[in-house]
Design an enzyme around this catalytic site. Structure first.
Site, PDB file in Angstrom:
ATOM      1  N   ASP A  36      -8.707  -2.764   2.736  1.00 17.79           N
ATOM      2  CA  ASP A  36      -7.461  -3.090   2.044  1.00 17.79           C
ATOM      3  C   ASP A  36      -6.710  -4.021   2.986  1.00 17.79           C
ATOM      4  O   ASP A  36      -5.965  -3.571   3.855  1.00 17.79           O
ATOM      5  CB  ASP A  36      -6.671  -1.809   1.763  1.00 17.79           C
ATOM      6  CG  ASP A  36      -5.424  -2.070   0.926  1.00 17.79           C
ATOM      7  OD1 ASP A  36      -5.213  -3.226   0.522  1.00 17.79           O
ATOM      8  OD2 ASP A  36      -4.654  -1.126   0.697  1.00 17.79           O
ATOM      9  N   SER A  95       0.850  -1.181   0.000  1.00 15.14           N
ATOM     10  CA  SER A  95       0.000   0.000   0.000  1.00 15.14           C
ATOM     11  C   SER A  95       0.891   1.237   0.000  1.00 15.14           C
ATOM     12  O   SER A  95       1.836   1.332   0.788  1.00 15.14           O
ATOM     13  CB  SER A  95      -0.896   0.025   1.245  1.00 15.14           C
ATOM     14  OG  SER A  95      -1.786  -1.064   1.242  1.00 15.14           O
ATOM     15  N   CYS A 121      -7.597  -1.311   7.117  1.00 14.88           N
ATOM     16  CA  CYS A 121      -6.402  -1.805   6.440  1.00 14.88           C
ATOM     17  C   CYS A 121      -5.579  -2.623   7.428  1.00 14.88           C
ATOM     18  O   CYS A 121      -5.285  -2.159   8.536  1.00 14.88           O
ATOM     19  CB  CYS A 121      -5.561  -0.651   5.894  1.00 14.88           C
ATOM     20  SG  CYS A 121      -4.110  -1.201   4.962  1.00 14.88           S
ATOM     21  N   TRP A 123      -4.886  -8.065   3.998  1.00 17.75           N
ATOM     22  CA  TRP A 123      -4.073  -9.190   3.530  1.00 17.75           C
ATOM     23  C   TRP A 123      -4.168 -10.303   4.549  1.00 17.75           C
ATOM     24  O   TRP A 123      -4.471 -10.089   5.723  1.00 17.75           O
ATOM     25  CB  TRP A 123      -2.621  -8.753   3.338  1.00 17.75           C
ATOM     26  CG  TRP A 123      -2.000  -8.158   4.553  1.00 17.75           C
ATOM     27  CD1 TRP A 123      -1.413  -8.800   5.597  1.00 17.75           C
ATOM     28  CD2 TRP A 123      -1.909  -6.753   4.869  1.00 17.75           C
ATOM     29  NE1 TRP A 123      -0.965  -7.907   6.536  1.00 17.75           N
ATOM     30  CE2 TRP A 123      -1.249  -6.647   6.116  1.00 17.75           C
ATOM     31  CE3 TRP A 123      -2.316  -5.585   4.217  1.00 17.75           C
ATOM     32  CZ2 TRP A 123      -0.989  -5.420   6.720  1.00 17.75           C
ATOM     33  CZ3 TRP A 123      -2.056  -4.371   4.826  1.00 17.75           C
ATOM     34  CH2 TRP A 123      -1.406  -4.283   6.048  1.00 17.75           C
TER      35      TRP A 123
END
Length: 698
Positions: free
Chosen positions: A695, A478, A650, A697
């Site tokens: 966003d 990012s 995020c 992971w």
């Protein structure tokens, strides 16, 4: 030439006069005598006709310039082209009936498609692998013309239920087209992650949509979970897939599976060094002869201008790195991602070469033996010719856990019967084999180097290993800067990954450990260079700066929010009204890993930023951002319920993002006086309106 030009210009001048006169006649009151009579107009039209014929004749007689035509495209209709982008032509010309398409962002989907195509020969289905981006997918309607034909789709889902870049056009074609796919036999295997809300959304949609368009599902949809063991999911699905295929077509397997090499080796004792790839992604000399546009196949070699440590103390490291993109013509928006192409550790490469008894400086080429790949990007597994050292450094993933089909191939090289049996067992689909694979490979975290060290009798040919191992993939980060404030630099915030495995080996993150050594010189020396490109994201600030935002990002999840805050601060300094900007950030200890502390506290002092920080280990009982959110439900509801604000998350998808989602639903239910069903619908609507973005992971 000059005479012809004068002739044309004269005629054009006459036409202009005519048009001007006509316009004046229409606009002005009717006069007794028009400027041009009927005969004059007829004469001018005739002269223009002659000029048009003369120009056409002149162009027709010329062979110095090609004539280009534009053919209209009708969505849902197949292309009539039969060139390189026709997979039907390739299937027919090579006697194939199986095509395995892949939608892959990290290479796993492509790998699974390759395994399907390779195994098809056992079932009288000679196969080929196909990238949907490279072929005319409208030709699926012609699959019925090939006897016993089958299309398999191995499709990954990433982001917020999005298709991969190479499958985007195919996905949109299915959404918007109405092709008649009657006669198409198909099966779909999806690659997803259960920690994401839109788990395997792409595969689920494609499987359903193909059936709606008249295609025949040969076997049930398979769903792989990368958060657990996607290899296990795939081989379990594949173990039942092939019997279903045989039953559908009335066939039987030809016998036990045999190892088939996909690529043919050619070594080059003498070769012009100018023809040898030295780490380029696609085009030869692209890293020394740079030219835009820059993308996945043509990365920009960016100078590293800043690489500084963000942690104040402790044994962990977090880097702030700035890439210079000045002159690249690359543009990014705040919230986008930057991709980095890393290199494998030179020490690991040397150790692997020694275990294989290989001369790593040998120049070689691997050429696909499949004639359908001769005119495609799959002619070679990676850029060739190159050296083994270059291949193992830039092109091949040597640090991930090898999948079961690689272990099966390795077993053929084992001289020790016990090692051979262990490898074969781990490659099998038996419960014992799966359990051993999960323990010995996944839990103990062994890569190919560890396997060869622990099984000394296994000595594969280095070229075969280069064929078997997956491609080394770029890493996405990012962007932690605002493009409005830093248009010529891209900032990232990355934690250096190092850990000890259960076998007492030190594993290092490929990209972060490589980046940690990219330190700019103190003097005016040449800065280190890193190949990068920009990937667009949907993780964006609201268009109106007055809209309130609530950002949740523990650890390096702070990265995109740093850019958000910078952009809002710039707008405020320009005299524009800015809505509430609220950040929930978490780290271990304030004195150790409070990222960008001075910068964030500076924004807080100016009144731009409201900040809530959770220091998980500064007290006896751990405190996380989710605890702070639970304590501030009124504030959360004020932003997302009363003021139509945006909420951003995020970070880690496995726990944090899921917990945040549950808290948001709870806030909406409690503060909005809704039932749980209504609250879930409200949050869904926020997501659809891009007011709730993640966003994350795994």
């Amino acid at each position: 030439m000059a005479v012809g030009s004068c002739f044309v210009w004269t005629l054009m001048g006459m036409l202009a006069v005519l048009c001007e006169a006509t316009e004046e006649t229409v606009a002005a009151p009717v006069k007794d005598e028009p400027m041009f009579g009927v005969l004059d107009i007829v004469l001018i039209v005739a002269l223009l006709g002659i000029a048009g014929w003369w120009l056409f004749k002149r162009k027709d007689d010329s062979s110095s310039k090609p004539v280009y035509t534009i053919q209209p495209t009708t969505l849902g209709a197949p292309s009539q082209q039969t060139g390189e982008n026709s997979f039907i032509k390739k299937l027919k010309s090579s006697g194939r009936s199986l095509v395995a398409f892949y939608g892959s962002q990290t290479g796993t989907g492509e790998e699974f498609a390759g395994r399907i195509a390779k195994e098809g020969i056992r079932y009288h289905l000679k196969g080929m692998v196909a990238d949907p981006e490279e072929y005319e997918m409208g030709e699926l309607i012609n699959m019925k013309d090939i006897p016993n034909s089958l299309a398999v789709f191995c499709l990954a889902t990433y982001g917020e239920g999005d298709p991969t870049d190479n499958a985007m056009d195919f996905y949109e074609w299915l959404q918007n087209g109405e092709a008649d796919l009657t006669g198409l036999n198909y099966a779909v295997f999806g690659l997803g992650n259960k920690t994401y809300e839109h788990y395997n959304a792409v595969a689920i949609y494609v499987d359903k949509r193909l059936e709606e368009l008249g295609a025949t599902r040969v076997f049930q949809l398979g769903l792989g979970d990368d958060d657990a063991n996607i290899e296990d999911d795939f081989i379990t699905w594949k173990d039942k897939f092939w019997p279903a295929v045989c039953e559908h077509f009335g066939m039987e397997a030809t016998g036990e599976e045999v190892s088939v090499r996909q690529y043919q080796l050619t070594e080059h004792p003498e070769i012009n060094p100018e023809r040898v790839y030295t780490g380029e992604v696609a085009r030869l000399h692209s890293l020394t002869n740079q030219r835009p546009p820059y993308d996945m196949k043509n990365p920009f070699l960016a100078p590293v201008r800043v690489n500084r440590e963000l942690h104040k103390s402790g044994d962990r490291s977090c880097m702030h790195i700035e890439f210079d993109i000045n002159g690249s013509k690359m543009r990014y928006d705040t919230g986008d991602h930057v991709a980095v192409y890393p290199e494998n550790d030179a020490t690991l490469v040397a150790r692997l070469g020694k275990l294989l008894d290989a001369d790593l400086d040998t120049i070689f080429t691997l050429t696909n033996t499949d004639e359908t790949a001769k005119d495609s990007s799959k002619k070679h597994p990676f850029p060739c010719p190159t050296s083994y050292r270059t291949a193992l450094t830039y092109y091949i993933d040597i640090t991930s856990n090898p999948r079961t089909h690689i272990l099966k191939e390795l077993s053929e090289y084992a001289q020790d019967p016990k090692e051979k049996e262990q490898l074969r067992l781990m490659a099998s689909t038996s419960p014992e084999g799966k359990q051993l694979y999960n323990q010995w490979i996944i839990q103990d975290n062994r890569n190919i180097l560890h396997i060869l060290e622990d099984m000394p009798s296994v000595k594969p040919e280095i070229d075969h290993l280069c064929e078997l191992l997956p491609r080394l993939q770029c890493r996405y980060y990012s962007i932690s800067s605002s493009s409005k404030l830093y248009p010529t630099t891209v900032h990232i915030t990355a934690v250096k990954v190092e850990y000890t495995t259960p076998t007492n080996r030190l594993n290092k993150g490929v990209a972060t450990c490589w980046l940690s050594n990219k330190i700019p010189p103190v003097d005016d020396g040449s800065p280190p260079m890193v190949p990068i490109f920009i990937r667009k994201s949907q993780f964006k600030l609201p268009t109106r700066m007055q809209t309130p935002i609530l950002m949740i990002g523990p650890g390096t999840g702070l990265a995109p929010f740093r850019g958000f805050i910078q952009e809002r601060d710039l707008a405020r300094r320009d005299g524009k009204p800015v809505g509430n900007t609220i950040l929930y950030f978490g780290c271990r200890k304030k004195a150790e890993d409070f990222l960008y502390q001075e910068e964030l506290e500076g924004y807080e002092k100016t009144g731009l930023l409201t900040m809530h920080v959770a220091f998980s280990r500064d007290q006896g009982e751990k405190v996380y951002v989710t605890h702070l959110l639970n304590q501030n439900k009124d504030e959360v509801w004020t932003v997302i319920g009363e003021n139509n604000g945006h909420l951003y998350v995020c970070g880690d998808a496995r726990t944090m993002a899921r917990d945040v989602h549950d808290i948001v639903v709870q806030v909406v239910q409690e503060k909005g006086n809704m039932t749980q069903e209504q609250a879930l619908a409200y949050v869904k609507k926020m997501e659809a309106q891009k007011r709730y973005s993640a966003d994350v992971w795994s």
